[in-house]
Scaffold this motif. Structure first.
Motif: not given
Length: 142
Positions: A91-103, A121-125, A129-131
């Protein structure tokens, strides 16, 4: 272009082009969690997914060879995955990317995803991360 589920014979190419461990890539192929795109008999991209909380299809990674970007490969991979998930009753799909990744964020939005929150998650990136979530309920073809 042909888009299909990943198979064991795709492992060498996937291991070369995915950042995940060889063991994880093998496990994902075994569980049908890869889609690959072939153009002119060569692999040119992949989509790897898992299931958030064990049930919501979550696109972990989509990657297209630089020489084949902007050719519709990523969109074809996404549509094949989305169709398969609809057919499986998701019923749903999910994904994410880093906040700074506009494209990547623009690509998610063009494909119907809406921002659903973020986690730091700045301890690792370098940035949070935006979902993203896409509602696909009611789209199943009977």
């Amino acid at each position: 272009m042909i888009v299909r589920r990943g198979r064991s014979e795709d492992l060498p190419w996937l291991i070369e082009h995915d950042d995940a461990s060889e063991a994880w890539i093998s496990r994902c192929v075994q569980h049908g969690e890869y889609f690959v795109a072939e153009k002119d008999g060569e692999l040119v991209g992949f989509l790897r997914f898992s299931r958030f909380w064990g049930k919501i299809p979550y696109m972990d990674m989509i990657r297209v060879l630089p020489s084949r970007q902007h050719d519709g490969v990523g969109t074809a991979l996404f549509h094949a995955w989305e169709t398969a998930m609809i057919d499986e009753g998701a019923e749903h799909l999910m994904t994410s990317s880093e906040w700074a990744e506009a494209e990547p964020q623009a690509w998610h939005r063009r494909n119907g995803f809406k921002a659903a929150g973020s986690i730091d998650l700045r301890i690792i990136q370098p940035s949070p991360e935006i979902f993203f979530v896409k509602d696909i309920s009611g789209t199943r073809k009977e």
